[in-house]
Enzyme design. Structure first.
Site, PDB file in Angstrom:
ATOM      1  N   ASN A 119       0.929  -1.209   0.082  1.00  0.00           N
ATOM      2  CA  ASN A 119       0.003   0.006   0.046  1.00  0.00           C
ATOM      3  C   ASN A 119       0.918   1.208  -0.066  1.00  0.00           C
ATOM      4  O   ASN A 119       1.670   1.464   0.873  1.00  0.00           O
ATOM      5  CB  ASN A 119      -0.999   0.032   1.199  1.00  0.00           C
ATOM      6  CG  ASN A 119      -1.846   1.161   1.358  1.00  0.00           C
ATOM      7  OD1 ASN A 119      -1.483   2.239   1.197  1.00  0.00           O
ATOM      8  ND2 ASN A 119      -2.984   0.854   1.751  1.00  0.00           N
ATOM      9  N   ASP A 130       0.017   4.576  -0.113  1.00  0.00           N
ATOM     10  CA  ASP A 130      -0.682   5.682   0.122  1.00  0.00           C
ATOM     11  C   ASP A 130       0.144   6.961   0.784  1.00  0.00           C
ATOM     12  O   ASP A 130       0.147   8.019   0.719  1.00  0.00           O
ATOM     13  CB  ASP A 130      -1.785   5.530   1.227  1.00  0.00           C
ATOM     14  CG  ASP A 130      -2.958   4.745   0.862  1.00  0.00           C
ATOM     15  OD1 ASP A 130      -3.071   4.497  -0.339  1.00  0.00           O
ATOM     16  OD2 ASP A 130      -3.849   4.182   1.534  1.00  0.00           O
ATOM     17  N   HIS A 131       0.896   6.250   1.892  1.00  0.00           N
ATOM     18  CA  HIS A 131       1.777   7.188   2.715  1.00  0.00           C
ATOM     19  C   HIS A 131       2.953   7.623   1.773  1.00  0.00           C
ATOM     20  O   HIS A 131       3.660   8.586   2.423  1.00  0.00           O
ATOM     21  CB  HIS A 131       2.052   6.585   4.143  1.00  0.00           C
ATOM     22  CG  HIS A 131       0.829   6.272   4.846  1.00  0.00           C
ATOM     23  ND1 HIS A 131      -0.199   7.523   5.076  1.00  0.00           N
ATOM     24  CD2 HIS A 131      -0.010   5.330   5.226  1.00  0.00           C
ATOM     25  CE1 HIS A 131      -1.211   7.055   5.652  1.00  0.00           C
ATOM     26  NE2 HIS A 131      -1.288   5.847   5.751  1.00  0.00           N
ATOM     27  N   HIS A 164      -5.567   3.662  -1.623  1.00  0.00           N
ATOM     28  CA  HIS A 164      -6.794   4.139  -1.003  1.00  0.00           C
ATOM     29  C   HIS A 164      -7.192   5.436  -1.712  1.00  0.00           C
ATOM     30  O   HIS A 164      -6.525   6.429  -1.213  1.00  0.00           O
ATOM     31  CB  HIS A 164      -6.726   3.955   0.361  1.00  0.00           C
ATOM     32  CG  HIS A 164      -8.123   4.137   1.236  1.00  0.00           C
ATOM     33  ND1 HIS A 164      -8.155   4.083   2.402  1.00  0.00           N
ATOM     34  CD2 HIS A 164      -9.289   4.591   0.445  1.00  0.00           C
ATOM     35  CE1 HIS A 164      -9.399   4.430   2.763  1.00  0.00           C
ATOM     36  NE2 HIS A 164     -10.078   4.703   1.629  1.00  0.00           N
ATOM     37  N   ARG A 171      -9.366   8.294  -1.046  1.00  0.00           N
ATOM     38  CA  ARG A 171     -10.332   8.712  -0.135  1.00  0.00           C
ATOM     39  C   ARG A 171     -11.245   9.726  -0.830  1.00  0.00           C
ATOM     40  O   ARG A 171     -10.497  10.547  -1.449  1.00  0.00           O
ATOM     41  CB  ARG A 171      -9.567   9.226   1.124  1.00  0.00           C
ATOM     42  CG  ARG A 171      -9.383   7.994   2.095  1.00  0.00           C
ATOM     43  CD  ARG A 171      -8.613   8.895   3.295  1.00  0.00           C
ATOM     44  NE  ARG A 171      -8.290   7.692   4.310  1.00  0.00           N
ATOM     45  CZ  ARG A 171      -9.128   7.446   5.226  1.00  0.00           C
ATOM     46  NH1 ARG A 171     -10.288   8.149   5.402  1.00  0.00           N
ATOM     47  NH2 ARG A 171      -8.988   6.595   6.140  1.00  0.00           N
ATOM     48  N   ARG A 227      -6.834  12.856   0.732  1.00  0.00           N
ATOM     49  CA  ARG A 227      -5.787  13.382   1.404  1.00  0.00           C
ATOM     50  C   ARG A 227      -4.437  12.820   1.005  1.00  0.00           C
ATOM     51  O   ARG A 227      -3.357  13.242   1.477  1.00  0.00           O
ATOM     52  CB  ARG A 227      -5.978  13.120   3.011  1.00  0.00           C
ATOM     53  CG  ARG A 227      -6.016  11.583   3.368  1.00  0.00           C
ATOM     54  CD  ARG A 227      -6.123  11.537   4.787  1.00  0.00           C
ATOM     55  NE  ARG A 227      -7.394  11.604   5.174  1.00  0.00           N
ATOM     56  CZ  ARG A 227      -7.995  11.122   6.381  1.00  0.00           C
ATOM     57  NH1 ARG A 227      -7.357  10.116   7.275  1.00  0.00           N
ATOM     58  NH2 ARG A 227      -9.338  11.217   6.754  1.00  0.00           N
ATOM     59  N   GLU A 242      -8.602   0.321  -2.939  1.00  0.00           N
ATOM     60  CA  GLU A 242      -9.089   0.639  -1.621  1.00  0.00           C
ATOM     61  C   GLU A 242     -10.273   1.947  -1.911  1.00  0.00           C
ATOM     62  O   GLU A 242      -9.883   2.959  -2.106  1.00  0.00           O
ATOM     63  CB  GLU A 242      -8.437   0.989  -0.577  1.00  0.00           C
ATOM     64  CG  GLU A 242      -7.991  -0.404   0.078  1.00  0.00           C
ATOM     65  CD  GLU A 242      -6.791  -0.099   1.144  1.00  0.00           C
ATOM     66  OE1 GLU A 242      -6.841   0.888   1.765  1.00  0.00           O
ATOM     67  OE2 GLU A 242      -6.141  -1.144   1.507  1.00  0.00           O
ATOM     68  N   THR A 255      -8.188   3.886   8.638  1.00  0.00           N
ATOM     69  CA  THR A 255      -9.660   2.933   8.479  1.00  0.00           C
ATOM     70  C   THR A 255      -9.487   2.337   9.738  1.00  0.00           C
ATOM     71  O   THR A 255      -8.723   1.591  10.064  1.00  0.00           O
ATOM     72  CB  THR A 255      -9.364   1.894   7.287  1.00  0.00           C
ATOM     73  OG1 THR A 255      -8.852   2.410   6.245  1.00  0.00           O
ATOM     74  CG2 THR A 255     -10.636   1.425   7.168  1.00  0.00           C
ATOM     75  N   GLU A 314     -11.255  -9.225   3.399  1.00  0.00           N
ATOM     76  CA  GLU A 314      -9.925  -8.830   3.839  1.00  0.00           C
ATOM     77  C   GLU A 314     -10.091  -8.400   5.401  1.00  0.00           C
ATOM     78  O   GLU A 314     -11.049  -7.762   5.786  1.00  0.00           O
ATOM     79  CB  GLU A 314      -9.330  -7.460   3.413  1.00  0.00           C
ATOM     80  CG  GLU A 314      -8.004  -6.989   3.875  1.00  0.00           C
ATOM     81  CD  GLU A 314      -7.236  -6.081   3.102  1.00  0.00           C
ATOM     82  OE1 GLU A 314      -7.251  -6.218   2.066  1.00  0.00           O
ATOM     83  OE2 GLU A 314      -6.359  -5.240   3.997  1.00  0.00           O
ATOM     84  N   HIS A 326      -3.742  -4.415   7.897  1.00  0.00           N
ATOM     85  CA  HIS A 326      -3.894  -3.170   8.730  1.00  0.00           C
ATOM     86  C   HIS A 326      -2.874  -3.526  10.304  1.00  0.00           C
ATOM     87  O   HIS A 326      -3.102  -4.243  10.770  1.00  0.00           O
ATOM     88  CB  HIS A 326      -5.255  -2.886   9.103  1.00  0.00           C
ATOM     89  CG  HIS A 326      -5.318  -1.216   9.430  1.00  0.00           C
ATOM     90  ND1 HIS A 326      -4.901  -0.882  10.535  1.00  0.00           N
ATOM     91  CD2 HIS A 326      -5.795  -0.307   8.496  1.00  0.00           C
ATOM     92  CE1 HIS A 326      -5.127   0.648  10.455  1.00  0.00           C
ATOM     93  NE2 HIS A 326      -5.874   0.746   9.367  1.00  0.00           N
TER      94      HIS A 326
HETATM   95  N1  PXP Z   1      -6.133  -3.097   4.120  1.00  0.00           N
HETATM   96  C1  PXP Z   1      -6.960  -1.983   4.240  1.00  0.00           C
HETATM   97  C2  PXP Z   1      -8.313  -2.416   3.947  1.00  0.00           C
HETATM   98  C3  PXP Z   1      -6.463  -0.803   4.709  1.00  0.00           C
HETATM   99  O1  PXP Z   1      -7.496   0.440   4.719  1.00  0.00           O
HETATM  100  C4  PXP Z   1      -5.349  -0.480   5.035  1.00  0.00           C
HETATM  101  C5  PXP Z   1      -4.929   1.033   5.318  1.00  0.00           C
HETATM  102  O2  PXP Z   1      -5.005   1.889   4.229  1.00  0.00           O
HETATM  103  C6  PXP Z   1      -4.210  -1.515   5.058  1.00  0.00           C
HETATM  104  C7  PXP Z   1      -4.906  -2.619   4.600  1.00  0.00           C
HETATM  105  C8  PXP Z   1      -2.972  -1.135   5.069  1.00  0.00           C
HETATM  106  O3  PXP Z   1      -2.795  -0.835   6.566  1.00  0.00           O
HETATM  107  P1  PXP Z   1      -1.299  -0.061   7.147  1.00  0.00           P
HETATM  108  O4  PXP Z   1      -1.081   1.098   6.287  1.00  0.00           O
HETATM  109  O5  PXP Z   1      -1.528  -0.146   8.337  1.00  0.00           O
HETATM  110  O6  PXP Z   1      -0.455  -1.305   6.625  1.00  0.00           O
END
Ligand code: PXP
Length: 251
Positions: free
Chosen positions: A14, A16-17, A50, A52, A56, A77, A108, A158, A197
């Site tokens: 992922n 996102d960050h 993701h 959003r 963001r 996502e 989330t 998931e 997560h």
């Molecule tokens: N799975 C889902 C559905 C999520 O929403 C997230 C966070 O965006 C993750 C996995 C990954 O979580 P983390 O960033 O804490 O590894």
């Protein structure tokens, strides 16, 4: 309880960050697309992002670039809103993971209340499935939620691992048990089972060892650890932890 023979465990990275960091300065660096390329080299099996409502981190253009330029499967996502269904139908990712979304949350928090939203979710799931998108629902490891996902015709769940990851040491085994039991029920219901997560090098092994779990989605820890190890090394080390746990070896 049904447990499948162990299949290869896929890692969805992922990103996102990476976008969070980019957006902090408003420019183009660091690039989520570049991060996805590095993830592919490092052994990721898919890219997760993701989109959003408030954009963001990941933005619409990122999704377009990822879809066009990355050959790994894209897992989008998203909240189960009409706006997001429209986005998914226009970019046709390999998979969509439906998540709960509240504007004020930092991440989330908790799984989707699938059982409480059957009427809302069923037609949206059907639209995505008809478009050839593999649909998963992000739920807490709760048998009622699993039955609801099955009832609504989504092929994948998931399981939210955040409670397990955040649990104090004396609670962690109980939380792990909930995930193991939920994964076994997913097997009985013939749902493909993913998890994610909050996973880190310290928490990933017991989840990776669950035979029915075939994909982990991991983001925040990997991007954070990239500060110290570099992204490629962080992903490579996570891959090693997962693979070692899968075969029952120490990493
Ligand atoms: N799975 C889902 C559905 C999520 O929403 C997230 C966070 O965006 C993750 C996995 C990954 O979580 P983390 O960033 O804490 O590894």
């Amino acid at each position: 309880m049904t447990t499948a023979p162990k299949q290869k465990l896929r890692l969805g990275v992922n990103i996102d960050h990476v976008a969070t960091l980019r957006n902090a300065r408003g420019g183009g660096h660091p690039s989520p697309l570049q991060a996805a390329r590095v993830a592919a080299v490092a052994g990721a099996d898919g890219i997760t992002a993701h989109l959003r409502e408030d954009r963001r981190h990941i933005r619409d253009l990122d999704i377009g670039h990822l879809k066009e330029e990355i050959s790994l499967p894209l897992n989008l996502e998203m909240a189960a809103t009409d706006e997001m269904v429209k986005v998914a139908l226009s970019c046709l990712p390999h998979a969509c993971c439906l998540v709960p979304e509240r504007r004020e949350e930092l991440t989330t928090e908790g799984g989707l209340n699938a059982a409480g939203q059957i009427a809302h979710l069923t037609p949206r799931i059907a639209t995505l499935v008809e478009a050839g998108i593999r649909v998963s629902l992000f739920i807490d490891p709760d048998p009622n939620q699993l039955r609801a996902v099955h009832q609504m015709g989504a092929p994948v769940v998931e399981l939210h691992t955040g409670t397990y990851c955040d649990a104090a040491e004396d609670r962690r085994d109980d939380e792990l048990r909930r995930i193991e039991d939920a994964a076994a029920i997913a097997g009985e219901l013939e749902l493909e089972c993913h998890a994610g997560h909050g996973l880190s090098f310290d928490t990933v092994a017991p989840v990776a060892a669950i035979p029915n779990v075939v994909e982990l989605n991991i983001g925040h820890f990997l991007v954070g650890e990239a500060v110290f190890l570099g992204l490629e090394n962080a992903i490579g080390k996570m891959r090693q932890c997962m693979d070692a746990a899968r075969v029952g070896a120490a990493p």
